[in-house]
Scaffold this motif. Structure first.
Motif, PDB file in Angstrom:
ATOM      1  N   PRO A  52      -1.735   5.703   7.249  1.00 35.09           N
ATOM      2  CA  PRO A  52      -0.899   6.105   6.392  1.00 35.09           C
ATOM      3  C   PRO A  52      -0.764   7.707   6.877  1.00 35.09           C
ATOM      4  O   PRO A  52      -1.126   7.852   8.304  1.00 35.09           O
ATOM      5  CB  PRO A  52      -1.776   6.744   5.236  1.00 35.09           C
ATOM      6  CG  PRO A  52      -2.874   5.894   5.470  1.00 35.09           C
ATOM      7  CD  PRO A  52      -3.018   5.624   6.660  1.00 35.09           C
ATOM      8  N   THR A  53       0.203   8.503   6.656  1.00 33.33           N
ATOM      9  CA  THR A  53       1.077   9.526   7.956  1.00 33.33           C
ATOM     10  C   THR A  53      -0.016  10.691   7.378  1.00 33.33           C
ATOM     11  O   THR A  53      -0.053  10.054   5.774  1.00 33.33           O
ATOM     12  CB  THR A  53       2.174  10.046   7.832  1.00 33.33           C
ATOM     13  OG1 THR A  53       3.039   9.520   6.455  1.00 33.33           O
ATOM     14  CG2 THR A  53       2.486   8.607   8.346  1.00 33.33           C
ATOM     15  N   PHE A  54      -0.329  11.617   7.598  1.00 32.15           N
ATOM     16  CA  PHE A  54      -0.935  12.609   6.678  1.00 32.15           C
ATOM     17  C   PHE A  54       0.067  14.005   7.428  1.00 32.15           C
ATOM     18  O   PHE A  54       0.977  14.201   8.420  1.00 32.15           O
ATOM     19  CB  PHE A  54      -2.163  13.283   6.576  1.00 32.15           C
ATOM     20  CG  PHE A  54      -2.686  14.281   5.996  1.00 32.15           C
ATOM     21  CD1 PHE A  54      -2.689  14.409   4.690  1.00 32.15           C
ATOM     22  CD2 PHE A  54      -2.358  15.942   6.566  1.00 32.15           C
ATOM     23  CE1 PHE A  54      -3.450  14.935   3.219  1.00 32.15           C
ATOM     24  CE2 PHE A  54      -2.697  17.140   5.816  1.00 32.15           C
ATOM     25  CZ  PHE A  54      -2.852  16.387   4.497  1.00 32.15           C
ATOM     26  N   GLU A  55       0.694  14.979   6.395  1.00 38.69           N
ATOM     27  CA  GLU A  55       1.935  15.894   6.472  1.00 38.69           C
ATOM     28  C   GLU A  55       1.099  17.034   5.609  1.00 38.69           C
ATOM     29  O   GLU A  55       0.552  17.680   5.251  1.00 38.69           O
ATOM     30  CB  GLU A  55       3.061  15.971   5.889  1.00 38.69           C
ATOM     31  CG  GLU A  55       3.918  14.832   5.961  1.00 38.69           C
ATOM     32  CD  GLU A  55       4.798  14.729   5.726  1.00 38.69           C
ATOM     33  OE1 GLU A  55       5.792  13.810   6.015  1.00 38.69           O
ATOM     34  OE2 GLU A  55       5.260  14.442   4.411  1.00 38.69           O
ATOM     35  N   PHE A  56       0.867  18.130   6.766  1.00 39.77           N
ATOM     36  CA  PHE A  56       0.416  20.006   7.005  1.00 39.77           C
ATOM     37  C   PHE A  56       2.256  20.877   5.946  1.00 39.77           C
ATOM     38  O   PHE A  56       2.936  20.657   6.660  1.00 39.77           O
ATOM     39  CB  PHE A  56      -0.361  20.231   7.579  1.00 39.77           C
ATOM     40  CG  PHE A  56      -1.703  19.822   7.892  1.00 39.77           C
ATOM     41  CD1 PHE A  56      -3.039  20.023   6.950  1.00 39.77           C
ATOM     42  CD2 PHE A  56      -1.907  18.627   8.875  1.00 39.77           C
ATOM     43  CE1 PHE A  56      -3.975  19.025   7.640  1.00 39.77           C
ATOM     44  CE2 PHE A  56      -2.951  18.106   9.118  1.00 39.77           C
ATOM     45  CZ  PHE A  56      -4.500  18.483   8.449  1.00 39.77           C
ATOM     46  N   ALA A  57       1.781  20.958   4.868  1.00 41.33           N
ATOM     47  CA  ALA A  57       2.843  21.855   4.281  1.00 41.33           C
ATOM     48  C   ALA A  57       4.283  21.146   4.488  1.00 41.33           C
ATOM     49  O   ALA A  57       4.422  19.782   4.974  1.00 41.33           O
ATOM     50  CB  ALA A  57       2.779  23.368   5.567  1.00 41.33           C
ATOM     51  N   PHE A  58       5.446  22.011   5.169  1.00 43.03           N
ATOM     52  CA  PHE A  58       6.730  20.992   4.741  1.00 43.03           C
ATOM     53  C   PHE A  58       6.416  21.823   6.581  1.00 43.03           C
ATOM     54  O   PHE A  58       6.417  22.259   7.082  1.00 43.03           O
ATOM     55  CB  PHE A  58       7.063  22.006   4.205  1.00 43.03           C
ATOM     56  CG  PHE A  58       7.373  22.175   2.016  1.00 43.03           C
ATOM     57  CD1 PHE A  58       7.994  21.130   1.943  1.00 43.03           C
ATOM     58  CD2 PHE A  58       6.954  22.572   1.935  1.00 43.03           C
ATOM     59  CE1 PHE A  58       7.732  20.711   0.379  1.00 43.03           C
ATOM     60  CE2 PHE A  58       6.110  22.629   0.669  1.00 43.03           C
ATOM     61  CZ  PHE A  58       7.491  21.480  -0.225  1.00 43.03           C
ATOM     62  N   PRO A  59       7.859  20.205   7.142  1.00 43.55           N
ATOM     63  CA  PRO A  59       8.465  21.091   8.531  1.00 43.55           C
ATOM     64  C   PRO A  59       8.999  22.126   8.791  1.00 43.55           C
ATOM     65  O   PRO A  59       9.442  22.809   7.639  1.00 43.55           O
ATOM     66  CB  PRO A  59       9.445  19.657   9.176  1.00 43.55           C
ATOM     67  CG  PRO A  59       9.239  18.729   7.441  1.00 43.55           C
ATOM     68  CD  PRO A  59       8.730  19.485   6.453  1.00 43.55           C
ATOM     69  N   GLY A  60       8.424  22.759   9.735  1.00 40.52           N
ATOM     70  CA  GLY A  60       8.624  24.226  10.366  1.00 40.52           C
ATOM     71  C   GLY A  60       8.128  24.889  10.814  1.00 40.52           C
ATOM     72  O   GLY A  60       6.142  23.990  11.586  1.00 40.52           O
ATOM     73  N   PRO A  61       7.532  26.476  10.803  1.00 41.54           N
ATOM     74  CA  PRO A  61       6.531  26.810  11.576  1.00 41.54           C
ATOM     75  C   PRO A  61       5.184  26.928  10.266  1.00 41.54           C
ATOM     76  O   PRO A  61       3.992  26.578  11.450  1.00 41.54           O
ATOM     77  CB  PRO A  61       6.988  29.018  11.454  1.00 41.54           C
ATOM     78  CG  PRO A  61       8.819  28.440  10.750  1.00 41.54           C
ATOM     79  CD  PRO A  61       8.936  26.990  10.618  1.00 41.54           C
TER      80      PRO A  61
END
Length: 138
Positions: free
Chosen positions: A6-15
């Motif tokens: 599975p994928t894991f994303e920290f926060a929302f895309p961006g800085p």
């Protein structure tokens, strides 16, 4: 190697995501915090020790594999300094860590995703504390 993870994303895309992903790749970030309600809203089970995931950057590219080494659910008011420090954002106190996280949870991106422009956290808000290790850089 990562196609079945599975994928894991920290926060929302961006800085902010870019900063957090860099900290993971540098080995500085070894913990993360999420709101328990996010798992419930997404219909996702809580993470389990030993689970692996592919960390994605702001462009959606897989950049690392992490493995969960500890999961705790507690009140936001009970987050300890070790966890806060190990988030790798340079916070020198739990208060500083919390201020940064409240900025995120009270920000337009999170409130927009949640669909609640007035959402706020407090000491009793349940959080999921996850500790992980970097397994591979892709």
């Amino acid at each position: 190697m990562t196609a079945d993870l599975p994928t894991f994303e920290f926060a929302f895309p961006g800085p902010l995501r870019d900063k957090l992903v860099t900290a993971v790749l540098d080995g500085i970030k070894t913990t993360t915090t999420g709101l328990l309600q996010d798992y419930e809203i997404d219909g996702e089970p809580l993470p389990v020790v030993g689970a692996r995931a592919t960390v994605v950057d702001s462009a959606g590219r897989g950049v690392a594999v992490i493995e969960v080494t500890e999961v705790r659910v507690c009140r936001l008011g009970d987050v300890d300094f070790d966890h806060a420090r190990d988030e790798g954002e340079g916070d020198d106190s739990v208060a500083a860590w919390r201020a940064g996280h409240e900025d995120f949870w009270h920000g337009t991106d999170y409130r927009g995703w949640l669909g609640d422009p007035e959402f706020v956290v407090n000491d009793d808000t349940p959080v999921v504390l996850k500790r992980f290790r970097l397994v591979a850089v892709l």
